[in-house]
Write an enzyme that holds these catalytic residues in place. Structure first.
Site, PDB file in Angstrom:
ATOM      1  N   LYS A  54       0.827  -1.207   0.000  1.00  0.00           N
ATOM      2  CA  LYS A  54       0.000   0.000   0.000  1.00  0.00           C
ATOM      3  C   LYS A  54       0.861   1.256   0.000  1.00  0.00           C
ATOM      4  O   LYS A  54       0.553   2.236  -0.700  1.00  0.00           O
ATOM      5  CB  LYS A  54      -0.948  -0.020   1.206  1.00  0.00           C
ATOM      6  CG  LYS A  54      -2.039  -1.072   1.096  1.00  0.00           C
ATOM      7  CD  LYS A  54      -2.741  -1.350   2.417  1.00  0.00           C
ATOM      8  CE  LYS A  54      -3.752  -2.482   2.271  1.00  0.00           C
ATOM      9  NZ  LYS A  54      -4.349  -2.886   3.546  1.00  0.00           N
ATOM     10  N   GLN A  98      -5.256  -1.845   9.532  1.00  0.00           N
ATOM     11  CA  GLN A  98      -4.895  -3.109   8.886  1.00  0.00           C
ATOM     12  C   GLN A  98      -5.372  -4.281   9.733  1.00  0.00           C
ATOM     13  O   GLN A  98      -5.008  -4.413  10.896  1.00  0.00           O
ATOM     14  CB  GLN A  98      -3.374  -3.184   8.696  1.00  0.00           C
ATOM     15  CG  GLN A  98      -2.898  -4.453   8.013  1.00  0.00           C
ATOM     16  CD  GLN A  98      -3.389  -4.563   6.586  1.00  0.00           C
ATOM     17  OE1 GLN A  98      -3.319  -3.606   5.818  1.00  0.00           O
ATOM     18  NE2 GLN A  98      -3.882  -5.724   6.227  1.00  0.00           N
ATOM     19  N   ASP A 121     -11.422   2.288   3.740  1.00  0.00           N
ATOM     20  CA  ASP A 121     -11.777   0.892   3.481  1.00  0.00           C
ATOM     21  C   ASP A 121     -13.275   0.700   3.263  1.00  0.00           C
ATOM     22  O   ASP A 121     -13.719  -0.409   2.981  1.00  0.00           O
ATOM     23  CB  ASP A 121     -11.308   0.012   4.636  1.00  0.00           C
ATOM     24  CG  ASP A 121     -10.512  -1.192   4.167  1.00  0.00           C
ATOM     25  OD1 ASP A 121     -10.330  -1.340   2.947  1.00  0.00           O
ATOM     26  OD2 ASP A 121     -10.078  -1.991   5.012  1.00  0.00           O
TER      27      ASP A 121
END
Length: 297
Positions: A54, A98, A121
């Site tokens: 990422k 995460q 997200d």
């Protein structure tokens, strides 16, 4: 017949080049780059690899990275405080926690602390509610990536029978809603579904999102079906070498399916790209008269 591969890696590279050009235009107008903060807890090797991917992708498109790495014994209060600070930080347009987190942490509670407008997200209840209502907003990255990949290959979903195997909040439920939005007829199957093989064989579009190696065998696939493999499983062969495989028995299913995503090189690359897209979309919403990006759906 050999299935045509849905090349997520190639599409992701092209999209990232396009996003980099959009960032140049936006940054020239607004005097700062978009910013993404990824919070990681502990030293899970898979998570560390994902975070590195990422961060590299952020560099490619010109997004400033504000990653924070916490020790495995970090407390819920520490993480919540960091999220609150990032919510108030004008340099940060996207926040991602995460997953998975260590067992002592409440991931749902943490995700709910993220400002919905910075929810890179797309997992905050507010954004999931927008999805249910069919309103514009941030979409879950993996489902949005799947839809963009199907769109790229001009796969018509209207009226088709779609089967989603997996009912997670991360993939299964939101991809089902996105398929419904595209006028597919959707069935969600899971570990307690009776005769999973028969359900899967009914699918024109089969989405496997369970995390179980080799779950989808050729007997479960309708000839010519579109098979999208969301699963990512790390296995070790007899020589001790590890590699990634999906939920689909790729070699066995390839002669049966009409379209098939590889693992790696399929959905995973699209997930990272849609994260970048979401961050830039959030950034663009902050400025009146800015260049508007679509929601990825």
């Amino acid at each position: 017949m050999t299935a045509q591969l849905l090349d997520g890696k190639a599409l992701a590279q092209r999209m990232q080049a396009e996003l980099a050009q959009q960032v140049k235009v936006l940054q020239a107008n607004h005097k700062r780059p978009p910013g993404l903060a990824v919070l990681m807890v502990g030293d899970n090797p898979a998570s560390a690899a994902y975070v590195r991917n990422k961060e590299r992708a952020c560099t490619i498109v010109g997004i400033a990275s504000y990653g924070k790495h916490f020790p495995a014994d970090a407390t819920q209060a520490e993480l919540e405080q960091t999220i609150h600070e990032l919510n108030q930080d004008d340099r940060v347009d996207g926040i991602l926690v995460q997953l998975p987190l260590p067992a002592h942490l409440d991931s749902v509670a943490l995700l709910n602390q993220i400002d919905p407008d910075k929810d890179a997200d797309g997992l905050h209840p507010y954004n999931l509610g927008r999805l249910v209502r069919g309103e514009p907003g941030l979409r879950s990255c993996t489902p949005a990536g799947v839809m963009r990949l199907l769109e790229e290959y001009q796969i018509d979903l209207s009226g088709k029978q779609a089967v989603v195997i997996g009912r997670s909040l991360l993939v299964g439920k939101p991809i089902a809603l996105l398929l419904l939005e595209a006028d597919a007829t959707v069935t969600i199957a899971h570990s307690r579904s009776h005769d999973l093989g028969a359900i899967a064989r009914s699918a024109d579009i089969l989405i496997a999102a369970v995390g179980r190696q080799g779950l989808i065998t050729p007997e479960m696939v309708k000839p010519g079906a579109v098979v999208v493999d969301v699963g990512i499983n790390r296995i070790t062969d007899a020589t001790g070498k590890s590699r990634l495989v999906g939920d689909v028995d790729f070699e066995a299913v390839q002669p049966v399916a009409g379209y098939l995503t590889p693992v790696p090189g399929g959905v995973g690359a699209m997930t990272v790209t849609m994260l970048l897209h979401n961050t830039i979309w959030s950034y663009s919403q902050k400025f009146a008269g800015s260049v508007r990006l679509n929601s990825g759906t």
